[in-house]
Structure formats: C-alpha cells, structure tokens
Enzyme design. Structure first.
Site, mmCIF file in Angstrom:
data_model
loop_
_atom_site.group_PDB
_atom_site.id
_atom_site.type_symbol
_atom_site.label_atom_id
_atom_site.label_comp_id
_atom_site.label_asym_id
_atom_site.label_seq_id
_atom_site.Cartn_x
_atom_site.Cartn_y
_atom_site.Cartn_z
ATOM 1 C CD GLN A 1 -14.224 5.846 6.989
ATOM 2 O OE1 GLN A 1 -15.084 5.257 6.860
ATOM 3 N NE2 GLN A 1 -15.271 7.207 5.945
ATOM 4 C CB THR B 1 -16.992 6.841 3.134
ATOM 5 O OG1 THR B 1 -17.063 5.688 4.084
ATOM 6 C CG2 THR B 1 -17.916 8.250 3.893
ATOM 7 C CB SER B 2 -18.990 1.687 2.008
ATOM 8 O OG SER B 2 -18.795 1.200 2.829
ATOM 9 C CG ASP C 1 -4.926 8.695 1.089
ATOM 10 O OD1 ASP C 1 -4.971 9.750 1.030
ATOM 11 O OD2 ASP C 1 -5.863 7.867 0.183
ATOM 12 C CG HIS D 1 -9.496 4.178 10.601
ATOM 13 N ND1 HIS D 1 -10.265 4.082 9.168
ATOM 14 C CD2 HIS D 1 -9.806 4.244 11.028
ATOM 15 C CE1 HIS D 1 -12.100 4.001 9.712
ATOM 16 N NE2 HIS D 1 -11.602 3.697 10.544
ATOM 17 N NE ARG E 1 -3.250 -1.666 -0.923
ATOM 18 C CZ ARG E 1 -2.456 -2.632 -0.855
ATOM 19 N NH1 ARG E 1 -2.741 -3.587 -0.047
ATOM 20 N NH2 ARG E 1 -2.259 -3.220 -2.264
#
Ligand code: APR
Length: 233
Positions: A88, A173-174, A91, A106, A58
């Site tokens: 969230q 965002t979901s 990166d 996060h 990542r």
C-alpha cells in the site's frame, strides 16, 4: 528460484523504521493533515498547491531514507521462495532493497501522471512537481497516487495473487483502508497467515493465523529465519 509462493501485504509500518511516518499511529501523518485537504480529487480541484506541496514533501523525504532490515529480509526470502509483494506504500523502499516482484496498490511517489489521461505516467526527475508542470498533451501533471474516492485498479490482480499464496504475510498495516484490507479474504482456507505488527490488530477469524507482535525489522527477520530451509519442494 521459484519454490512455494509467499505473498506479502505491506503498509506504512514496514517503512517506519526507515524514518517515514505512518498515517494512523499517534504522531502519524493524518494527525498533521486532513485527508480531505490533501488526498482526494476534491482537494486537487480546490487547492492544487497544497496537494503538490504535501506530496513534494513526502517525495523529498523519500530521497533521504533507505530500506531497513524488514525490506532486506524479504529480499532474502527470494533465494528459496517465489515472493510477491503487494504494498500500500507509495515509497520505493522494497525496490531499493532489491525485491523483484512488487505491486503498488496506491500508486508511486516518484511517478507523476496526466490529470486527464491516467495512462500517461512519467518518472519525475527530482523531488518537486511544480504547479505549471504539464503532460505531453498539455494537461497538468498530478501525483501518481490513488486518492481516497478513486478506484484501486490493481485490486483484481492483487486478489488473484492473494488467492495463489502458499504462505501469506501481513506487515505494518492497520488494515483500516479498503479494498486493500479485504485482500486477506482471498487467501485460500488453510493457508498460514503471518501478521507482523507491534500493535494488537483485529483481523477477524483466520484459522491459521500466526501473530508476531514485533516491529517490522525484528519481526520480519524472525519470520524469514523460520521460513528459510522450508521453501523448496
Ligand atoms: N513495524 C511494524 N509495524 C508498525 C511499526 C513498525 N516499526 N510502526 C507502526 N506500525 C504499524 C501500526 O501499528 C499500524 O498497524 O503500522 C500500521 C500503520 O497503519 P496506517 O498508518 O493505517 O498505515 P497503512 O495501513 O499502510 O494505511 C493504509 O491508508 O492513508 C492511506 O493510502 C494510505 O496506503 C495508506 C493506507
């Protein structure tokens, strides 16, 4: 320049057009990997090399991508508004674009921390955290990521910030992961809430909800165009 306060909650979708995979879309990261194998404290105990490899990949990818139109449009808003971003995402594309107030719920990919003392946080030099790398007290270093099952320490501050918004914006965002998904509940009644996502999301009843059913780049540029000129008292 501080005018009205805009609080923006972002998720993986805002970085999708930069080339970073989301988690839960078709083709997303959680189709390729099992959360329990790479993103939990148990995974870290069971198979550190796999966890390190997952985050190394990542991080390596993060060095190959750049902020997109959505990240940049949010920077533009700072000319008129007091903009706070709650992300969230792990990166740093909001920072690379130039946003000045970014809170990471996060964790952050480019940072690592001691596995025994979470206050010992370091910038990682390069993309690779190796199995033998240790903190100054001799304990193994781990990714500076909030794993599933770990407390999200930034939530009280993020909830406070959400409760002070004059305008609230949710991008990409979901809203599947709690407690982040509950932040919208702290927004004061009557506050306009803009939701930018190409999918239909269920967000519950928000009286002043404005849905912009677009990808982040196009949708955020549209919203910024609409808001510019209305931010100063
Ligand atoms: N522009 C805007 N939104 C997009 C785009 C795009 N180009 N492409 C996809 N999306 C939307 C999807 O429709 C979906 O609603 O982005 C959202 C991505 O949702 P998730 O993959 O669930 O990502 P996110 O909500 O950020 O996940 C939350 O889950 O696994 C954990 O810790 C990880 O922070 C992450 C958390």
């Amino acid at each position: 320049m501080s005018g009205k306060r805009i609080v923006v909650l972002t998720g993986a979708g805002i970085s999708a057009e930069s080339g970073i995979k989301t988690f839960r879309d078709s083709g997303g990261l959680w189709e390729e990997y099992n959360i329990m194998d790479v993103a939990t404290p148990e995974a870290w105990e069971r198979n550190r090399e796999l966890v390190l490899e997952f985050y190394n990949q990542r991080r390596k990818q993060l060095y190959e991508v750049a902020p997109n139109d959505a990240h940049c449009a949010l920077v533009e808003l700072e000319k008129e508004y007091d903009v706070h971003i709650i992300t969230q995402n792990v990166d740093d594309l909001h920072e690379q674009a130039g946003s000045s107030q970014v809170m990471h719920l996060h964790g952050e990919l480019k940072k690592v921390r001691s596995s025994v003392d979470e206050t010992l946080v370091y910038d990682l030099d390069g993309w690779e955290l190796k199995p033998g790398d240790k903190c100054e007290k001799g304990s193994p270093l781990r990714p500076h990521i909030v794993w599933f099952g770990e407390p999200v320490n930034m939530i009280p501050a993020a909830a406070d910030l959400s409760s002070t918004a004059d305008i609230y914006v949710i991008i990409g965002t979901s809203l599947n992961v709690y407690p982040a998904a509950s932040l919208v509940n702290y927004v004061r009644p009557g506050t306009p809430v803009y939701l930018i996502d190409p999918d239909d999301l269920s967000v519950g009843h928000i009286p002043e909800l404005h849905v912009i059913k677009e990808k982040a780049g196009t949708g955020t540029k549209k919203l910024v165009k609409e808001l510019m000129g209305k931010g100063k008292p």
